[in-house]
Design a protein around this motif. Structure first.
Motif, PDB file in Angstrom:
ATOM      1  N   ARG A   1       0.830  -1.210   0.000  1.00 18.03           N
ATOM      2  CA  ARG A   1       0.000   0.000   0.000  1.00 18.03           C
ATOM      3  C   ARG A   1       0.866   1.263   0.000  1.00 18.03           C
ATOM      4  N   GLU A   2       1.927   1.245   0.796  1.00 20.57           N
ATOM      5  CA  GLU A   2       2.808   2.412   0.859  1.00 20.57           C
ATOM      6  C   GLU A   2       3.444   2.688  -0.500  1.00 20.57           C
ATOM      7  N   LEU A   3       3.920   1.634  -1.161  1.00 23.11           N
ATOM      8  CA  LEU A   3       4.546   1.808  -2.468  1.00 23.11           C
ATOM      9  C   LEU A   3       3.523   2.256  -3.508  1.00 23.11           C
ATOM     10  N   GLY A   4       2.294   1.737  -3.383  1.00 25.01           N
ATOM     11  CA  GLY A   4       1.238   2.171  -4.291  1.00 25.01           C
ATOM     12  C   GLY A   4       0.916   3.640  -4.110  1.00 25.01           C
ATOM     13  N   LEU A   5       0.931   4.103  -2.865  1.00 22.84           N
ATOM     14  CA  LEU A   5       0.673   5.515  -2.591  1.00 22.84           C
ATOM     15  C   LEU A   5       1.761   6.399  -3.194  1.00 22.84           C
ATOM     16  N   LEU A   6       3.028   5.947  -3.082  1.00 12.19           N
ATOM     17  CA  LEU A   6       4.121   6.705  -3.680  1.00 12.19           C
ATOM     18  C   LEU A   6       3.939   6.816  -5.193  1.00 12.19           C
ATOM     19  N   ARG A   7       3.519   5.702  -5.821  1.00 14.85           N
ATOM     20  CA  ARG A   7       3.280   5.738  -7.261  1.00 14.85           C
ATOM     21  C   ARG A   7       2.137   6.687  -7.591  1.00 14.85           C
ATOM     22  N   ALA A   8       1.084   6.673  -6.773  1.00 16.14           N
ATOM     23  CA  ALA A   8      -0.067   7.547  -7.015  1.00 16.14           C
ATOM     24  C   ALA A   8       0.306   9.017  -6.847  1.00 16.14           C
ATOM     25  N   LEU A   9       1.290   9.297  -5.979  1.00 14.54           N
ATOM     26  CA  LEU A   9       1.708  10.676  -5.743  1.00 14.54           C
ATOM     27  C   LEU A   9       2.720  11.164  -6.773  1.00 14.54           C
ATOM     28  N   GLY A  10       3.098  10.296  -7.707  1.00 17.56           N
ATOM     29  CA  GLY A  10       3.975  10.748  -8.774  1.00 17.56           C
ATOM     30  C   GLY A  10       5.318  10.066  -8.877  1.00 17.56           C
ATOM     31  N   PHE A  11       5.630   9.156  -7.944  1.00 19.79           N
ATOM     32  CA  PHE A  11       6.891   8.420  -8.032  1.00 19.79           C
ATOM     33  C   PHE A  11       6.855   7.525  -9.271  1.00 19.79           C
ATOM     34  N   THR A  12       7.926   7.536 -10.027  1.00 24.90           N
ATOM     35  CA  THR A  12       8.014   6.648 -11.184  1.00 24.90           C
ATOM     36  C   THR A  12       8.527   5.278 -10.752  1.00 24.90           C
ATOM     37  N   SER A  13       8.384   4.301 -11.629  1.00 20.71           N
ATOM     38  CA  SER A  13       8.899   2.959 -11.334  1.00 20.71           C
ATOM     39  C   SER A  13      10.396   3.009 -11.077  1.00 20.71           C
ATOM     40  N   ARG A  14      11.084   3.876 -11.839  1.00 19.15           N
ATOM     41  CA  ARG A  14      12.525   3.991 -11.678  1.00 19.15           C
ATOM     42  C   ARG A  14      12.887   4.537 -10.301  1.00 19.15           C
ATOM     43  N   GLN A  15      12.113   5.513  -9.801  1.00 24.89           N
ATOM     44  CA  GLN A  15      12.386   6.087  -8.483  1.00 24.89           C
ATOM     45  C   GLN A  15      12.117   5.068  -7.378  1.00 24.89           C
ATOM     46  N   VAL A  16      11.033   4.298  -7.525  1.00 26.42           N
ATOM     47  CA  VAL A  16      10.726   3.260  -6.538  1.00 26.42           C
ATOM     48  C   VAL A  16      11.838   2.217  -6.515  1.00 26.42           C
ATOM     49  N   ARG A  17      12.269   1.829  -7.710  1.00 22.31           N
ATOM     50  CA  ARG A  17      13.356   0.839  -7.797  1.00 22.31           C
ATOM     51  C   ARG A  17      14.632   1.391  -7.170  1.00 22.31           C
ATOM     52  N   ARG A  18      14.896   2.654  -7.429  1.00 21.72           N
ATOM     53  CA  ARG A  18      16.097   3.277  -6.865  1.00 21.72           C
ATOM     54  C   ARG A  18      16.015   3.329  -5.343  1.00 21.72           C
ATOM     55  N   MET A  19      14.822   3.575  -4.798  1.00 21.80           N
ATOM     56  CA  MET A  19      14.648   3.617  -3.347  1.00 21.80           C
ATOM     57  C   MET A  19      14.928   2.245  -2.727  1.00 21.80           C
ATOM     58  N   ILE A  20      14.417   1.191  -3.366  1.00 21.69           N
ATOM     59  CA  ILE A  20      14.630  -0.163  -2.844  1.00 21.69           C
ATOM     60  C   ILE A  20      16.111  -0.528  -2.904  1.00 21.69           C
ATOM     61  N   VAL A  21      16.769  -0.192  -4.013  1.00 20.96           N
ATOM     62  CA  VAL A  21      18.208  -0.460  -4.136  1.00 20.96           C
ATOM     63  C   VAL A  21      18.984   0.304  -3.068  1.00 20.96           C
ATOM     64  N   ALA A  22      18.584   1.574  -2.830  1.00 23.63           N
ATOM     65  CA  ALA A  22      19.261   2.379  -1.807  1.00 23.63           C
ATOM     66  C   ALA A  22      19.066   1.775  -0.424  1.00 23.63           C
ATOM     67  N   GLU A  23      17.863   1.272  -0.131  1.00 29.90           N
ATOM     68  CA  GLU A  23      17.616   0.627   1.159  1.00 29.90           C
ATOM     69  C   GLU A  23      18.499  -0.603   1.310  1.00 29.90           C
ATOM     70  N   SER A  24      18.584  -1.416   0.256  1.00 29.75           N
ATOM     71  CA  SER A  24      19.411  -2.615   0.296  1.00 29.75           C
ATOM     72  C   SER A  24      20.876  -2.261   0.531  1.00 29.75           C
ATOM     73  N   ALA A  25      21.380  -1.302  -0.245  1.00 33.63           N
ATOM     74  CA  ALA A  25      22.777  -0.889  -0.107  1.00 33.63           C
ATOM     75  C   ALA A  25      23.045  -0.301   1.268  1.00 33.63           C
ATOM     76  N   GLN A  26      22.079   0.471   1.763  1.00 31.12           N
ATOM     77  CA  GLN A  26      22.220   1.093   3.085  1.00 31.12           C
ATOM     78  C   GLN A  26      22.341   0.030   4.169  1.00 31.12           C
ATOM     79  N   MET A  27      21.500  -0.999   4.099  1.00 28.39           N
ATOM     80  CA  MET A  27      21.536  -2.065   5.096  1.00 28.39           C
ATOM     81  C   MET A  27      22.835  -2.848   5.031  1.00 28.39           C
ATOM     82  N   VAL A  28      23.279  -3.163   3.816  1.00 30.88           N
ATOM     83  CA  VAL A  28      24.501  -3.944   3.661  1.00 30.88           C
ATOM     84  C   VAL A  28      25.715  -3.153   4.137  1.00 30.88           C
ATOM     85  N   ILE A  29      25.813  -1.881   3.742  1.00 30.41           N
ATOM     86  CA  ILE A  29      26.957  -1.058   4.149  1.00 30.41           C
ATOM     87  C   ILE A  29      27.005  -0.897   5.663  1.00 30.41           C
TER      88      ILE A  29
END
Length: 458
Positions: free
Chosen positions: A356-384
């Motif tokens: 639901r949260e990701l759907g809301l971000l998309r509805a507010l104007g986030f593109t698929s690329r931005q959502v993907r970038r956010m998930i990658v950033a979260e993954s990298a942040q956790m690993v680092i």
């Protein structure tokens, strides 16, 4: 029981069982080879050493499994609350989750055991055919393999019960509200747990210092340093719900001021429990690897610096220590592999529960690329964050162990820690790969659902 939720736990159980059964089978094969030249003491020594590494792997696996079940239960809060409304008791719900853990442990453990038996027996046949092993009758199944199999099942079941403790805090009234996890400010108000964690860390650090000082005059300082390391690390794990979000927040600053990077950094504080569950297993794995390798490298350096050894003795000692530490480091590294599997799964579950949260971000104007970038950033942040904290702790504990044991033998003075940079490079390289791999499935899932369907998800 949703198999999709438990894939990682089954994999972790299978890896732990595979590791344990493989070590037991290998010790049995070695005993078969040296049996005519030795006695039962050889097998006892080998099994004892194997047992230490099996316990390390199962400890890491238990932490990962408990955190995975914690994430699963957190995503079922509304369902659990609704079940409470229609009369289900806490005991019934915990028993249900415990049965899931028992099934997961049994399935994973059996898969791992079968693969280990096939692998070890196949390897034995291969080395016999190449002449590296004598052509004698080897045992197909060592009776002792039942021990790691049963231990993994019990550990997984126990971890599922620990991870399901959140059921106790779910009240029927929560069925009428949005399900959520405590934020960072709520975690900081957990006074009792935080005070205990702080006391453990402080007392552990004091014991580490005392152990190093005592180690300058007696090898017995190692025992003091050991308890200091165990105490301080236990405090870090107990207070991880406060420690890890702060580390994640600091790392998040590296990802710039863009919307995707900023949201990824803020999620560490918005969902501290989930972030902690995803990362603490990897912290444990990396810390174990670095502690052992730094201690081993420091031991080796101290021995090689000893002027009492001649050139031949130095060369022989260097060769033996190098091979021994290399093999043992690889065995301990198995714990880090288990932890990495847990991080990938917890990130995937987190994305699944935030539809639901990701759907809301998309509805507010986030593109698929931005959502993907956010998930990658979260993954990298956790690993680092996990790898960085684990490297720092490992260097500290490894140096303290070596210094407290050998400080009085080699000059009674403090020496700098010997850091095996090739291991550090390997861990950092593996972390980079892990960051990418961990983000693949979650980012694909996050961008595959349309905003309308995502907002309809309960």
């Amino acid at each position: 029981m949703n198999p999709r939720e438990h894939t990682s736990s089954i994999v972790v159980s299978a890896l732990s069982s595979f590791f344990g059964v493989s070590l037991i089978q290998a010790t049995g094969l070695i005993t078969d080879v040296v049996g005519p030249m030795g006695d039962g003491a050889i097998q006892l020594a080998l099994v004892t050493v194997a047992g230490v590494f099996i316990l390390l792997a199962m400890y890491t696996g238990a932490v990962v499994t408990a955190n995975t079940f914690g994430t699963i239960v957190a995503g079922r809060v509304r369902t659990i609350a609704l079940m409470r409304l229609v009369g289900a008791s806490t005991r019934q719900l915990r028993a249900s989750i415990g049965r899931e853990g028992l099934v997961v442990g049994a399935v994973g453990s059996l898969i791992g055991a079968v693969l280990a038996l096939v692998t070890t027996n196949g390897a034995a046949r291969y080395f016999v055919s190449t002449g590296d092993l004598p052509d004698i009758a080897y045992r197909l199944i060592d009776p002792l393999v039942i021990l790691p199999v049963v231990a993994v099942v019990v550990t997984t079941w126990s971890a599922s019960l620990v991870g399901s403790r959140k059921v106790l805090s779910v009240t029927p009234i929560q069925a009428t509200a949005s399900a959520g996890e405590p934020d960072f400010s709520e975690n900081r108000r957990r006074t009792g747990r935080n005070v205990i964690a702080l006391l453990l860390i402080a007392s552990g650090v004091v014991l580490l210092v005392v152990g190093v000082v005592v180690g300058l005059v007696s090898p017995l300082g190692m025992f003091i340093a050991f308890f200091g390391g165990v105490g301080s690390f236990t405090g870090i794990i107990l207070g991880a719900h406060v420690v890890m979000p702060l580390v994640l927040k600091a790392v998040g600053a590296l990802f710039g001021r863009g919307a995707a990077g900023r949201l990824a950094a803020l999620n560490a504080l918005r969902y501290p429990a989930r972030s902690t569950r995803a990362t603490i297993g990897l912290v444990i794995g990396v810390t174990l690897v670095m502690t052992f390798t730094v201690a081993a490298a420091s031991y080796q350096q101290m021995i090689l610096d000893d002027t009492g050894l001649d050139a031949d003795q130095l060369a022989e000692a260097n060769q033996v220590l190098g091979v021994t530490f290399g093999v043992l480091s690889a065995l301990i590294g198995f714990s880090a592999v288990i932890a990495a599997v847990g991080l990938v799964n917890n990130l995937s579950l987190g994305v699944l529960q935030r539809t639901r949260e990701l759907g809301l971000l998309r509805a507010l104007g986030f593109t698929s690329r931005q959502v993907r970038r956010m998930i990658v950033a979260e993954s990298a942040q956790m690993v680092i964050a996990s790898v960085g904290l684990g490297l720092g702790l490992g260097v500290l504990y490894g140096w303290a162990g070596a210094q407290s044991l050998l400080g009085s033998i080699f000059g009674s003075e403090l020496v700098a820690p010997s850091v095996p940079w090739q291991v550090v490079v390997g861990i950092v390289g593996g972390a980079a790969v892990l960051a990418v791999v961990a983000s693949l499935a979650p980012s694909r899932r996050a961008t595959s659902v349309s905003p309308v369907r995502a907002l309809q998800t309960l």
